[in-house]
Design a protein around this motif. Structure first.
Motif, PDB file in Angstrom:
ATOM      1  N   LEU A  14       0.816  -1.223   0.000  1.00 13.97           N
ATOM      2  CA  LEU A  14       0.000   0.000   0.000  1.00 13.97           C
ATOM      3  C   LEU A  14       0.848   1.271   0.000  1.00 13.97           C
ATOM      4  O   LEU A  14       1.702   1.457   0.874  1.00 13.97           O
ATOM      5  N   TYR A  15       0.592   2.142  -0.977  1.00 15.36           N
ATOM      6  CA  TYR A  15       1.194   3.480  -0.947  1.00 15.36           C
ATOM      7  C   TYR A  15       0.473   4.317   0.094  1.00 15.36           C
ATOM      8  O   TYR A  15      -0.768   4.346   0.140  1.00 15.36           O
ATOM      9  N   PRO A  17       0.488   8.289   1.506  1.00 16.65           N
ATOM     10  CA  PRO A  17       1.050   9.634   1.401  1.00 16.65           C
ATOM     11  C   PRO A  17       1.667  10.067   2.738  1.00 16.65           C
ATOM     12  O   PRO A  17       1.001  10.037   3.770  1.00 16.65           O
ATOM     13  N   LYS A  22      -3.667  10.985   8.803  1.00 18.74           N
ATOM     14  CA  LYS A  22      -4.723   9.986   8.965  1.00 18.74           C
ATOM     15  C   LYS A  22      -4.348   8.677   8.257  1.00 18.74           C
ATOM     16  O   LYS A  22      -4.491   7.587   8.815  1.00 18.74           O
ATOM     17  N   LYS A  26      -3.463   4.991   9.968  1.00 14.82           N
ATOM     18  CA  LYS A  26      -4.349   3.862   9.635  1.00 14.82           C
ATOM     19  C   LYS A  26      -3.581   2.713   8.968  1.00 14.82           C
ATOM     20  O   LYS A  26      -3.879   1.528   9.179  1.00 14.82           O
ATOM     21  N   ILE A 223      -3.451   1.559  -3.722  1.00 10.76           N
ATOM     22  CA  ILE A 223      -3.501   2.938  -3.213  1.00 10.76           C
ATOM     23  C   ILE A 223      -4.622   3.165  -2.212  1.00 10.76           C
ATOM     24  O   ILE A 223      -4.699   4.245  -1.626  1.00 10.76           O
ATOM     25  N   HIS A 224      -5.492   2.183  -2.040  1.00 10.73           N
ATOM     26  CA  HIS A 224      -6.648   2.395  -1.151  1.00 10.73           C
ATOM     27  C   HIS A 224      -6.914   1.114  -0.355  1.00 10.73           C
ATOM     28  O   HIS A 224      -6.709   0.016  -0.878  1.00 10.73           O
ATOM     29  N   PRO A 225      -7.376   1.267   0.910  1.00  3.37           N
ATOM     30  CA  PRO A 225      -7.627   0.075   1.738  1.00  3.37           C
ATOM     31  C   PRO A 225      -8.535  -0.958   1.062  1.00  3.37           C
ATOM     32  O   PRO A 225      -8.334  -2.161   1.242  1.00  3.37           O
TER      33      PRO A 225
HETATM   34  N1  COA Z   1      -3.369   4.403   3.166  1.00  7.86           N
HETATM   35  C1  COA Z   1      -3.962   4.358   4.384  1.00  7.86           C
HETATM   36  N2  COA Z   1      -5.248   4.740   4.600  1.00  7.86           N
HETATM   37  C2  COA Z   1      -5.937   5.168   3.530  1.00  7.86           C
HETATM   38  C3  COA Z   1      -5.372   5.237   2.243  1.00  7.86           C
HETATM   39  C4  COA Z   1      -4.027   4.848   2.069  1.00  7.86           C
HETATM   40  N3  COA Z   1      -3.429   4.892   0.892  1.00  7.86           N
HETATM   41  N4  COA Z   1      -6.299   5.721   1.383  1.00  7.86           N
HETATM   42  C5  COA Z   1      -7.405   5.941   2.104  1.00  7.86           C
HETATM   43  N5  COA Z   1      -7.203   5.623   3.406  1.00  7.86           N
HETATM   44  C6  COA Z   1      -8.153   5.715   4.518  1.00  7.86           C
HETATM   45  C7  COA Z   1      -8.757   7.107   4.644  1.00  7.86           C
HETATM   46  O1  COA Z   1      -7.951   7.909   5.456  1.00  7.86           O
HETATM   47  C8  COA Z   1     -10.087   6.790   5.282  1.00  7.86           C
HETATM   48  O2  COA Z   1      -9.859   6.541   6.654  1.00  7.86           O
HETATM   49  P1  COA Z   1     -11.064   6.697   7.746  1.00  7.86           P
HETATM   50  O3  COA Z   1     -12.129   5.730   7.357  1.00  7.86           O
HETATM   51  O4  COA Z   1     -10.405   6.369   9.038  1.00  7.86           O
HETATM   52  O5  COA Z   1     -11.517   8.115   7.623  1.00  7.86           O
HETATM   53  C9  COA Z   1     -10.475   5.456   4.638  1.00  7.86           C
HETATM   54  O6  COA Z   1      -9.246   4.868   4.225  1.00  7.86           O
HETATM   55  C10 COA Z   1     -11.398   5.574   3.454  1.00  7.86           C
HETATM   56  O7  COA Z   1     -10.834   6.453   2.511  1.00  7.86           O
HETATM   57  P2  COA Z   1     -11.712   7.158   1.392  1.00  7.86           P
HETATM   58  O8  COA Z   1     -12.511   8.266   2.015  1.00  7.86           O
HETATM   59  O9  COA Z   1     -12.434   6.136   0.621  1.00  7.86           O
HETATM   60  O10 COA Z   1     -10.605   7.748   0.441  1.00  7.86           O
HETATM   61  P3  COA Z   1     -10.061   9.226   0.423  1.00  7.86           P
HETATM   62  O11 COA Z   1     -10.977  10.025  -0.457  1.00  7.86           O
HETATM   63  O12 COA Z   1      -9.820   9.712   1.817  1.00  7.86           O
HETATM   64  O13 COA Z   1      -8.677   9.048  -0.289  1.00  7.86           O
HETATM   65  C11 COA Z   1      -7.091   8.802  -2.039  1.00  7.86           C
HETATM   66  C12 COA Z   1      -8.566   8.662  -1.631  1.00  7.86           C
HETATM   67  C13 COA Z   1      -6.899   8.237  -3.441  1.00  7.86           C
HETATM   68  C14 COA Z   1      -6.698  10.280  -1.992  1.00  7.86           C
HETATM   69  C15 COA Z   1      -6.252   7.995  -1.011  1.00  7.86           C
HETATM   70  O14 COA Z   1      -6.713   6.670  -1.061  1.00  7.86           O
HETATM   71  C16 COA Z   1      -4.764   8.060  -1.218  1.00  7.86           C
HETATM   72  O15 COA Z   1      -4.127   9.047  -0.855  1.00  7.86           O
HETATM   73  N6  COA Z   1      -4.161   6.995  -1.773  1.00  7.86           N
HETATM   74  C17 COA Z   1      -2.726   6.901  -1.939  1.00  7.86           C
HETATM   75  C18 COA Z   1      -2.204   7.812  -3.054  1.00  7.86           C
HETATM   76  C19 COA Z   1      -0.718   7.656  -3.257  1.00  7.86           C
HETATM   77  O16 COA Z   1       0.013   7.309  -2.359  1.00  7.86           O
HETATM   78  N7  COA Z   1      -0.236   7.900  -4.489  1.00  7.86           N
HETATM   79  C20 COA Z   1       1.165   7.729  -4.821  1.00  7.86           C
HETATM   80  C21 COA Z   1       1.431   6.405  -5.469  1.00  7.86           C
HETATM   81  S1  COA Z   1       0.530   6.165  -6.966  1.00  7.86           S
END
Ligand code: COA
Ligand code: MG
Length: 290
Positions: A14-15, A17, A22, A26, A223-225
Motif C-alpha cells: 500500500l502506498y 502519502p 490519517k 491507519k 492505493i486504497h484500503p
Molecule cells: N493508506 C492508508 N489509509 C488510507 C489510504 C491509504 N493509501 N487511502 C485511504 N485511506 C483511509 C482514509 O484515510 C479513510 O480513513 P477513515 O475511514 O479512518 O476516515 C479510509 O481509508 C477511506 O478512505 P476514502 O474516504 O475512501 O478515500 P479518500 O478520499 O480519503 O482518499 C485517495 C482517496 C486516493 C486520496 C487515497 O486513497 C490516497 O491518498 N491513496 C494513496 C495515493 C498515493 O500514495 N499515491 C502515490 C502512489 S501512486
C-alpha cells in the motif's frame, strides 16, 4: 539457473502519502503485506519537510510488531530532495528504500553511496521503480544490484511516457511488463505490478490483479484500503490449487520412493520441475496462513 524467489509475501503493498497523518496512522492496521510510505508524487513540494518527519515517526511506531515490509519512497535522484529524504528517514530503519524513476545501475550506486555515509550499519534493501522506457530497457542491470530485492512497476508514468491511452487490457504495456518481469526473475528478484487508480471500480481492479498474477507478478501496489483484500486473494493460490499441489507432491514422493522420476497425477505428467512448482505454490499458501 536463478530460482524463483520466495523471500516474503508481497501480495498487496500500500502506498501511503507521507503528508497525510490519517493515512499514516491507519496504514499499519490494514492487512497489506507491506507499506510504501511516500515522499514523492503524493506529497506537495511545500509538505516534503513535514512528511519526512511524519514518516520517521511511523517507522519508529512500526519497528516492533508490524509484520509487513516498511518501505519509504524517496524523491528521484534528478531532484534536490532525495538526500534530505534519506537523512531524515534512515534512522527509522526502513526495510527498504523505493527509488522512483530509476534508469541505470549508476543511480543505485549513487543512492547507496549516500545511504552508506548517512547510516553505515543500516540493513536496508532497495526497491527501484521501473517507470520509464529507459528504466525498462535497463531493468536487468538495475535488478542485478546486490541490494535490490524487489522491482516495482510504475505503470502510470510508464503509460504516459509511452503515449498509451488508458486501456483495461493493458495491450500497450504488455511488452514492458513482461520484459521487466523477465529482468527481475533473471536476477532472482521479486516484482510488483503497478497501481489501479480508479478506487471505486472494484471489478476492473480485480481483473487487473488476475492479469498481473497470470503474468507472474508477486503482487500489486495498491492505493486504497479497499484494494488490499482483493489483491491478497488474487495473488495467492486458492485452497483447491493448494490441494492439487499436495496431491502432486505426494505422488512425486511415492514415485521417487520407487526409484522413478516421473508419474501421472489427475491425468497430467509430473516431473521434478512440477514437484518443485507444487512445493513453491504450497509454501506461498502456507506463508499466507501463518
Ligand atoms: N493508506 C492508508 N489509509 C488510507 C489510504 C491509504 N493509501 N487511502 C485511504 N485511506 C483511509 C482514509 O484515510 C479513510 O480513513 P477513515 O475511514 O479512518 O476516515 C479510509 O481509508 C477511506 O478512505 P476514502 O474516504 O475512501 O478515500 P479518500 O478520499 O480519503 O482518499 C485517495 C482517496 C486516493 C486520496 C487515497 O486513497 C490516497 O491518498 N491513496 C494513496 C495515493 C498515493 O500514495 N499515491 C502515490 C502512489 S501512486
Ligand atoms: Mg511514478
Amino acid at each position: 539457473m536463478t530460482p524463483h524467489p520466495l523471500v516474503r509475501l508481497l501480495r498487496s503493498v500500500l502506498y501511503v502519502p507521507g503528508s497525510n497523518p490519517k493515512t499514516l496512522s491507519k496504514a499499519p492496521t490494514l492487512p497489506a503485506d507491506g507499506l510504501i510510505l511516500d515522499l514523492e508524487d503524493s506529497v506537495a513540494p511545500e509538505a516534503k519537510h513535514q512528511a519526512r518527519h511524519a514518516i520517521l515517526e511511523t517507522l519508529h511506531a512500526t519497528r516492533d510488531g508490524y509484520p509487513g515490509a516498511r518501505v519509504v519512497r524517496v524523491n528521484g535522484i534528478h531532484t534536490d530532495l532525495w538526500r534530505d529524504d534519506l537523512a531524515v528517514v534512515l534512522p527509522g530503519r526502513p526495510d527498504a528504500i523505493a527509488l522512483s524513476k530509476v534508469e541505470s545501475l549508476e543511480a543505485l550506486d549513487q543512492l547507496v553511496a549516500v545511504m552508506g555515509a548517512l547510516a553505515p550499519d543500516a540493513d536496508c534493501q532497495l526497491w527501484p521503480m521501473i517507470e520509464s522506457p529507459l528504466g525498462v530497457l535497463h531493468a536487468h542491470a538495475i535488478a542485478s544490484h546486490p541490494l535490490v530485492s524487489t522491482l516495482v512497476m510504475g505503470t502510470s508514468d510508464l503509460g504516459r511516457a509511452l503515449g498509451i491511452p488508458g486501456d483495461p487490457e493493458r495491450i500497450g504495456l504488455r511488452h514492458a511488463l513482461q520484459q521487466t518481469l523477465l529482468a527481475a526473475r533473471a536476477a532472482g528478484r521479486q516484482i510488483l505490478d503497478g497501481v489501479y487508480v480508479n478506487i471505486r471500480d472494484s471489478e476492473g481492479f480485480l481483473a487487473e490483479c488476475h492479469d498481473g498474477a497470470r503474468l507472474g507478478f508477486d503482487g500489486k501496489t495498491v492505493i486504497h484500503p479497499a484494494q488490499i483484500e482483493p489483491a491478497n486473494q488474487a495473488f495467492l493460490p486458492g485452497d483447491a490449487e493448494a490441494e492439487a499441489a499436495r496431491r502432486i507432491l505426494e505422488a512425486w514422493n511415492a514415485a521417487r520412493g520407487r526409484g522413478e522420476e516421473i508419474c501421472v497425477v489427475d491425468g497430467r505428467l509430473v516431473e521434478r520441475l512440477h514437484a518443485d512448482q507444487a512445493s513453491q505454490r504450497l509454501a506461498r499458501w502456507e506463508m499466507a496462513r501463518a
